[in-house]
Design a protein around this motif. Structure first.
Motif: not given
Length: 165
Positions: A75-78, A21-25, A152-153, A68-70
């Protein structure tokens, strides 16, 4: 179509396509040192007031993508940016990093003819002619919902994911 093609290439190489997700990163809004460096879409150069790192915005974002880590790869939002690891890399590779962040992908006029190029046969009629002209002004900034506050979202009309490989 591009994402599907990249996915096929990843799988052919024995890997997999992972989306973040570009919102969380917020890769284009961060520096290697971990500072948040706000930019509009018009700003194409990264300048950090915290550590002094400067470079092309897209190259800084690409370098940050390596960190970038998950919490959950499916789940891209994580997705989140590991700023400790990026800061460590910035310190370790300081001079080389600065040079790499200003590298141009534009061919040098001084290169020998054909050097660094791959011969690809031309196919007549394979691509459409360019019909659109160049814009004489920057692309306007994206509009954001007022209640965003860094959460994020999904965003209306925007793809909420960044493709990493």
């Amino acid at each position: 179509m591009l994402i599907s093609a990249v996915k096929v290439e990843c799988e052919a190489a024995g890997g997999r396509l992972v989306r973040a997700s570009t919102w969380s990163t917020a890769l284009s809004q961060h520096c290697m040192c971990g500072e948040r460096v706000k930019k509009s879409l018009r700003d194409r150069e990264h300048k950090c007031t915290g550590c002094g790192l400067t470079g092309k915005r897209d190259l800084v974002s690409a370098a940050l993508a390596a960190f970038v880590r998950f919490a959950d790869m499916d789940d891209p939002k994580t997705a989140y940016l590991d700023t400790t690891a990026s800061r460590h890399a910035q310190i370790t590779y300081a001079q080389a990093l600065e040079e790499a962040l200003w590298e141009s992908t534009t061919p040098s006029p001084n290169t020998l003819r054909g050097a660094g190029r791959v011969a690809v046969p031309r196919q007549r009629g394979a691509s459409a002619p360019r019909t659109a002209g160049r814009r004489d002004r920057a692309t306007p900034d994206e509009s954001r919902p007022r209640d965003h506050a860094g959460k994020p979202g999904p965003r209306p009309g925007c793809d909420p994911q960044l493709t990493l490989w």
